[in-house]
Structures are given as C-alpha cells and as structure tokens.
Design a protein around this motif. Structure first.
Motif, PDB file in Angstrom:
ATOM      1  N   HIS A 181      26.377   1.188  -5.589  1.00 17.89           N
ATOM      2  CA  HIS A 181      25.469   0.524  -6.524  1.00 17.89           C
ATOM      3  C   HIS A 181      24.539   2.056  -7.468  1.00 17.89           C
ATOM      4  CE1 HIS A 181      22.654  -2.224  -8.624  1.00 17.89           C
ATOM      5  NE2 HIS A 181      21.500  -1.510  -8.396  1.00 17.89           N
ATOM      6  N   PRO A 182      24.603   1.997  -8.640  1.00 16.56           N
ATOM      7  CA  PRO A 182      23.837   3.078  -9.414  1.00 16.56           C
ATOM      8  C   PRO A 182      22.640   2.914  -9.336  1.00 16.56           C
ATOM      9  CG  PRO A 182      25.321   1.615 -10.915  1.00 16.56           C
ATOM     10  CD  PRO A 182      25.586   1.298  -9.631  1.00 16.56           C
ATOM     11  N   LEU A 183      21.912   3.862  -9.518  1.00 21.07           N
ATOM     12  CA  LEU A 183      20.345   3.807  -9.531  1.00 21.07           C
ATOM     13  C   LEU A 183      19.981   4.321 -10.946  1.00 21.07           C
ATOM     14  CD1 LEU A 183      19.220   4.876  -6.037  1.00 21.07           C
ATOM     15  CD2 LEU A 183      19.399   2.632  -6.737  1.00 21.07           C
ATOM     16  N   SER A 184      18.876   3.926 -11.472  1.00 22.67           N
ATOM     17  CA  SER A 184      18.148   4.404 -12.642  1.00 22.67           C
ATOM     18  C   SER A 184      17.769   5.920 -12.514  1.00 22.67           C
ATOM     19  CB  SER A 184      17.211   3.664 -13.117  1.00 22.67           C
ATOM     20  OG  SER A 184      16.035   3.693 -12.277  1.00 22.67           O
ATOM     21  N   GLY A 185      17.383   6.373 -11.392  1.00 27.12           N
ATOM     22  CA  GLY A 185      16.521   7.607 -11.194  1.00 27.12           C
ATOM     23  C   GLY A 185      15.409   7.935 -11.432  1.00 27.12           C
ATOM     24  N   LEU A 186      14.683   6.653 -11.892  1.00 29.61           N
ATOM     25  CA  LEU A 186      13.454   6.645 -12.300  1.00 29.61           C
ATOM     26  C   LEU A 186      12.463   6.020 -10.978  1.00 29.61           C
ATOM     27  CD1 LEU A 186      13.644   5.257 -15.968  1.00 29.61           C
ATOM     28  CD2 LEU A 186      13.162   7.839 -15.181  1.00 29.61           C
ATOM     29  N   GLY A 187      11.381   6.789 -10.907  1.00 32.51           N
ATOM     30  CA  GLY A 187      10.478   6.240  -9.919  1.00 32.51           C
ATOM     31  C   GLY A 187       8.790   6.779  -9.850  1.00 32.51           C
ATOM     32  N   ARG A 188       8.285   6.784  -8.849  1.00 27.25           N
ATOM     33  CA  ARG A 188       6.909   7.398  -8.452  1.00 27.25           C
ATOM     34  C   ARG A 188       6.933   8.160  -7.305  1.00 27.25           C
ATOM     35  NH1 ARG A 188       3.395   5.876 -12.357  1.00 27.25           N
ATOM     36  NH2 ARG A 188       3.680   3.770 -13.601  1.00 27.25           N
ATOM     37  N   ILE A 189       6.101   8.966  -7.308  1.00 26.31           N
ATOM     38  CA  ILE A 189       5.874   9.913  -6.293  1.00 26.31           C
ATOM     39  C   ILE A 189       4.901   9.135  -5.200  1.00 26.31           C
ATOM     40  CG2 ILE A 189       5.066  11.987  -5.128  1.00 26.31           C
ATOM     41  CD1 ILE A 189       5.618  13.301  -7.775  1.00 26.31           C
ATOM     42  N   ILE A 190       5.310   8.891  -3.951  1.00 26.43           N
ATOM     43  CA  ILE A 190       4.573   8.114  -3.045  1.00 26.43           C
ATOM     44  C   ILE A 190       3.604   9.188  -2.151  1.00 26.43           C
ATOM     45  CG2 ILE A 190       4.506   6.723  -0.981  1.00 26.43           C
ATOM     46  CD1 ILE A 190       5.344   5.244  -3.804  1.00 26.43           C
ATOM     47  N   SER A 191       4.134  10.098  -1.911  1.00 23.15           N
ATOM     48  CA  SER A 191       3.629  11.200  -1.171  1.00 23.15           C
ATOM     49  C   SER A 191       4.262  12.577  -1.480  1.00 23.15           C
ATOM     50  CB  SER A 191       3.579  11.136   0.395  1.00 23.15           C
ATOM     51  OG  SER A 191       3.036  11.743   1.044  1.00 23.15           O
ATOM     52  N   TRP A 192       3.430  13.714  -1.262  1.00 16.95           N
ATOM     53  CA  TRP A 192       4.081  15.138  -1.465  1.00 16.95           C
ATOM     54  C   TRP A 192       3.443  16.069  -0.605  1.00 16.95           C
ATOM     55  CZ3 TRP A 192       0.960  19.187  -3.178  1.00 16.95           C
ATOM     56  CH2 TRP A 192      -0.393  18.692  -3.343  1.00 16.95           C
ATOM     57  N   VAL A 193       4.198  17.133  -0.148  1.00 19.05           N
ATOM     58  CA  VAL A 193       3.754  17.962   0.707  1.00 19.05           C
ATOM     59  C   VAL A 193       4.564  19.500   0.167  1.00 19.05           C
ATOM     60  CG1 VAL A 193       5.768  17.748   2.373  1.00 19.05           C
ATOM     61  CG2 VAL A 193       3.625  18.869   3.137  1.00 19.05           C
ATOM     62  N   ILE A 194       3.589  20.447   0.541  1.00 21.99           N
ATOM     63  CA  ILE A 194       4.288  21.726   0.338  1.00 21.99           C
ATOM     64  C   ILE A 194       5.051  22.267   1.566  1.00 21.99           C
ATOM     65  CG2 ILE A 194       3.629  24.449   0.072  1.00 21.99           C
ATOM     66  CD1 ILE A 194       3.079  22.504  -2.528  1.00 21.99           C
ATOM     67  N   LEU A 195       6.353  22.642   1.382  1.00 22.74           N
ATOM     68  CA  LEU A 195       7.057  22.714   2.589  1.00 22.74           C
ATOM     69  C   LEU A 195       7.030  24.261   2.734  1.00 22.74           C
ATOM     70  CD1 LEU A 195      10.314  20.732   1.325  1.00 22.74           C
ATOM     71  CD2 LEU A 195       8.917  20.079   2.924  1.00 22.74           C
ATOM     72  N   THR A 196       6.946  24.451   4.366  1.00 23.94           N
ATOM     73  CA  THR A 196       6.799  26.122   4.593  1.00 23.94           C
ATOM     74  C   THR A 196       7.641  25.891   6.017  1.00 23.94           C
ATOM     75  OG1 THR A 196       4.657  25.717   5.817  1.00 23.94           O
ATOM     76  CG2 THR A 196       4.867  26.487   3.784  1.00 23.94           C
ATOM     77  N   HIS A 197       8.313  27.003   6.302  1.00 23.30           N
ATOM     78  CA  HIS A 197       8.958  27.190   7.435  1.00 23.30           C
ATOM     79  C   HIS A 197       8.238  27.800   8.585  1.00 23.30           C
ATOM     80  CE1 HIS A 197      11.961  28.998  10.302  1.00 23.30           C
ATOM     81  NE2 HIS A 197      12.761  28.211   9.535  1.00 23.30           N
ATOM     82  N   PRO A 198       8.137  27.086   9.659  1.00 21.97           N
ATOM     83  CA  PRO A 198       7.292  27.428  10.732  1.00 21.97           C
ATOM     84  C   PRO A 198       7.400  29.063  11.207  1.00 21.97           C
ATOM     85  CG  PRO A 198       9.103  26.176  11.576  1.00 21.97           C
ATOM     86  CD  PRO A 198       9.356  26.120   9.900  1.00 21.97           C
TER      87      PRO A 198
END
Length: 126
Positions: free
Chosen positions: A49-66
C-alpha cells in the motif's frame, strides 16, 4: 529460489523512491513494520500500500554512539504519517527538529544503503 524476508518489498520500494507498507487484504488494516500475519484478523494475505510520505514528528533525539562521538551528527525521529502509521527515521534538516513539525519523506544514501529520510515542511507545528 532465495528465501524471502517479510521486509524485502519495503526495501525494493525504497530503492524505487516509494514509501509503502503492508495492507491486509482481509480487513484492510495497514501495518508497519512488516509482519507475516495481520495482528487484527490473522490473515496471511496482504499487498503493498503506497503512503503519502507526509506526517508529523512525534518525538526526536540526537543519536550518539555509546563508544564515542559519531562522525556525522544524526537526529532520529518518530513520525506519525497521515495514514496513521508510525515510522522511525532520520531528519535531514536537524536544526528544525520539533515535536509537531510537519515532514515529508525523501530518499537518500547517508551510508551504504538507500533510506527513507524526512525533511520538515515550512508549515508551523499545530
């Protein structure tokens, strides 16, 4: 014939520049990540099923390697697409990370594999 993984269709679509999920042919429920069986009705029958690719950010985080700092700073985001599906990805324009920000998918190769990434739209968060 090579063994087929449930997610192979997803990566083939990303390579084509499309964002798709499974949709159950029995009950029409959309699902991601891919699964062999529909969690709603148990059916094994599904289609892309194709998606529009549009949405909203629910959460975010800066990714860092341990083990140390990554060579390239990445911002991981949880996006709720307009179709109700949630996906985890990276934000291209990291300085615009904000909960509620509207985003659109774009496809890129930040590493060895092509990925569905997201960029914020000019619209203000609701």
């Amino acid at each position: 014939m090579a063994a087929r993984r449930e997610q192979d269709f997803h990566w083939a679509a990303v390579d084509r520049g499309e964002l798709v999920v499974q949709q159950c042919r029995q009950c029409a429920k959309l699902r991601h990540p891919p699964l062999p069986r529909c969690a709603a009705c148990g059916s094994l029958d599904w289609h892309e099923h194709p998606l529009s690719g549009l949405g909203r950010i629910i959460s975010w985080v800066i990714l860092t390697h341990p083990g140390g700092k990554d060579a390239v700073r990445r911002t991981g985001i949880l996006v709720e697409l307009d179709e109700g599906i949630r996906v985890v990805s990276n934000l291209v324009d990291q300085e615009n990370a904000a909960i509620g920000a509207r985003v659109r998918v774009e496809f890129g190769e930040p590493g060895p594999q092509r990925l569905a990434l997201f960029r914020t739209l000019a619209e203000t968060p609701a």
